[in-house]
Design a protein around this motif. Structure first.
Motif, PDB file in Angstrom:
ATOM      1  N   THR A 120       0.831  -1.201   0.000  1.00 50.64           N
ATOM      2  CA  THR A 120       0.000   0.000   0.000  1.00 50.64           C
ATOM      3  C   THR A 120       0.867   1.253   0.000  1.00 50.64           C
ATOM      4  O   THR A 120       0.603   2.211  -0.732  1.00 50.64           O
ATOM      5  N   ILE A 121       1.903   1.244   0.812  1.00 51.65           N
ATOM      6  CA  ILE A 121       2.819   2.383   0.874  1.00 51.65           C
ATOM      7  C   ILE A 121       3.533   2.554  -0.457  1.00 51.65           C
ATOM      8  O   ILE A 121       3.677   3.674  -0.958  1.00 51.65           O
ATOM      9  N   LEU A 122       3.969   1.453  -1.063  1.00 49.45           N
ATOM     10  CA  LEU A 122       4.668   1.511  -2.346  1.00 49.45           C
ATOM     11  C   LEU A 122       3.768   2.096  -3.434  1.00 49.45           C
ATOM     12  O   LEU A 122       4.203   2.959  -4.208  1.00 49.45           O
ATOM     13  N   ILE A 123       2.526   1.673  -3.489  1.00 46.55           N
ATOM     14  CA  ILE A 123       1.598   2.194  -4.490  1.00 46.55           C
ATOM     15  C   ILE A 123       1.358   3.684  -4.268  1.00 46.55           C
ATOM     16  O   ILE A 123       1.336   4.471  -5.215  1.00 46.55           O
ATOM     17  N   ALA A 124       1.215   4.098  -3.019  1.00 46.54           N
ATOM     18  CA  ALA A 124       1.010   5.519  -2.710  1.00 46.54           C
ATOM     19  C   ALA A 124       2.223   6.341  -3.152  1.00 46.54           C
ATOM     20  O   ALA A 124       2.070   7.445  -3.691  1.00 46.54           O
ATOM     21  N   LEU A 125       3.419   5.834  -2.957  1.00 46.97           N
ATOM     22  CA  LEU A 125       4.632   6.549  -3.377  1.00 46.97           C
ATOM     23  C   LEU A 125       4.701   6.667  -4.898  1.00 46.97           C
ATOM     24  O   LEU A 125       5.086   7.715  -5.424  1.00 46.97           O
ATOM     25  N   VAL A 126       4.340   5.627  -5.603  1.00 45.23           N
ATOM     26  CA  VAL A 126       4.358   5.660  -7.069  1.00 45.23           C
ATOM     27  C   VAL A 126       3.352   6.684  -7.585  1.00 45.23           C
ATOM     28  O   VAL A 126       3.666   7.486  -8.473  1.00 45.23           O
ATOM     29  N   VAL A 127       2.161   6.692  -7.020  1.00 42.18           N
ATOM     30  CA  VAL A 127       1.137   7.648  -7.444  1.00 42.18           C
ATOM     31  C   VAL A 127       1.607   9.077  -7.164  1.00 42.18           C
ATOM     32  O   VAL A 127       1.474   9.959  -8.011  1.00 42.18           O
ATOM     33  N   ALA A 128       2.182   9.304  -5.991  1.00 40.95           N
ATOM     34  CA  ALA A 128       2.692  10.636  -5.649  1.00 40.95           C
ATOM     35  C   ALA A 128       3.804  11.050  -6.611  1.00 40.95           C
ATOM     36  O   ALA A 128       3.857  12.201  -7.051  1.00 40.95           O
ATOM     37  N   ALA A 129       4.694  10.128  -6.962  1.00 38.75           N
ATOM     38  CA  ALA A 129       5.792  10.438  -7.878  1.00 38.75           C
ATOM     39  C   ALA A 129       5.266  10.809  -9.259  1.00 38.75           C
ATOM     40  O   ALA A 129       5.796  11.713  -9.905  1.00 38.75           O
ATOM     41  N   VAL A 130       4.221  10.144  -9.712  1.00 43.30           N
ATOM     42  CA  VAL A 130       3.634  10.466 -11.017  1.00 43.30           C
ATOM     43  C   VAL A 130       3.051  11.876 -11.003  1.00 43.30           C
ATOM     44  O   VAL A 130       3.270  12.661 -11.934  1.00 43.30           O
ATOM     45  N   PHE A 131       2.336  12.226  -9.937  1.00 44.99           N
ATOM     46  CA  PHE A 131       1.772  13.572  -9.844  1.00 44.99           C
ATOM     47  C   PHE A 131       2.874  14.628  -9.825  1.00 44.99           C
ATOM     48  O   PHE A 131       2.781  15.651 -10.504  1.00 44.99           O
ATOM     49  N   VAL A 132       3.935  14.391  -9.067  1.00 46.98           N
ATOM     50  CA  VAL A 132       5.038  15.345  -9.000  1.00 46.98           C
ATOM     51  C   VAL A 132       5.693  15.494 -10.370  1.00 46.98           C
ATOM     52  O   VAL A 132       6.003  16.608 -10.806  1.00 46.98           O
ATOM     53  N   ALA A 133       5.888  14.390 -11.086  1.00 45.66           N
ATOM     54  CA  ALA A 133       6.502  14.450 -12.415  1.00 45.66           C
ATOM     55  C   ALA A 133       5.638  15.254 -13.385  1.00 45.66           C
ATOM     56  O   ALA A 133       6.163  16.052 -14.173  1.00 45.66           O
ATOM     57  N   ILE A 134       4.332  15.067 -13.333  1.00 48.51           N
ATOM     58  CA  ILE A 134       3.433  15.811 -14.222  1.00 48.51           C
ATOM     59  C   ILE A 134       3.497  17.305 -13.914  1.00 48.51           C
ATOM     60  O   ILE A 134       3.577  18.140 -14.817  1.00 48.51           O
ATOM     61  N   ILE A 135       3.495  17.650 -12.633  1.00 46.93           N
ATOM     62  CA  ILE A 135       3.550  19.060 -12.242  1.00 46.93           C
ATOM     63  C   ILE A 135       4.874  19.679 -12.671  1.00 46.93           C
ATOM     64  O   ILE A 135       4.904  20.775 -13.235  1.00 46.93           O
ATOM     65  N   LEU A 136       5.980  18.990 -12.426  1.00 42.08           N
ATOM     66  CA  LEU A 136       7.291  19.532 -12.790  1.00 42.08           C
ATOM     67  C   LEU A 136       7.426  19.678 -14.297  1.00 42.08           C
ATOM     68  O   LEU A 136       8.016  20.644 -14.777  1.00 42.08           O
ATOM     69  N   ARG A 137       6.884  18.735 -15.055  1.00 41.77           N
ATOM     70  CA  ARG A 137       6.949  18.851 -16.512  1.00 41.77           C
ATOM     71  C   ARG A 137       6.150  20.055 -16.992  1.00 41.77           C
ATOM     72  O   ARG A 137       6.571  20.778 -17.896  1.00 41.77           O
TER      73      ARG A 137
END
Length: 45
Positions: free
Chosen positions: A5-22
């Motif tokens: 559950t923690i791993l999935i939450a981290l992956v989802v958060a990383a995707v959102f951060v990547a989209i925002i930074l792009r």
């Protein structure tokens, strides 16, 4: 919470951060999601 559950939450958060930074990087390069017409989406403020 368990490890998967923690791993999935981290992956989802990383995707959102990547989209925002792009989006920020593209905005600084003059690109935007509104095709360069900032009056359409008011994204150039």
């Amino acid at each position: 919470m368990n490890a998967p559950t923690i791993l999935i939450a981290l992956v989802v958060a990383a995707v959102f951060v990547a989209i925002i930074l792009r989006g920020v990087a593209n905005h600084k390069k003059g690109k935007s999601s509104c095709g360069g017409d900032c009056s359409r989406c008011r994204g150039c403020h």
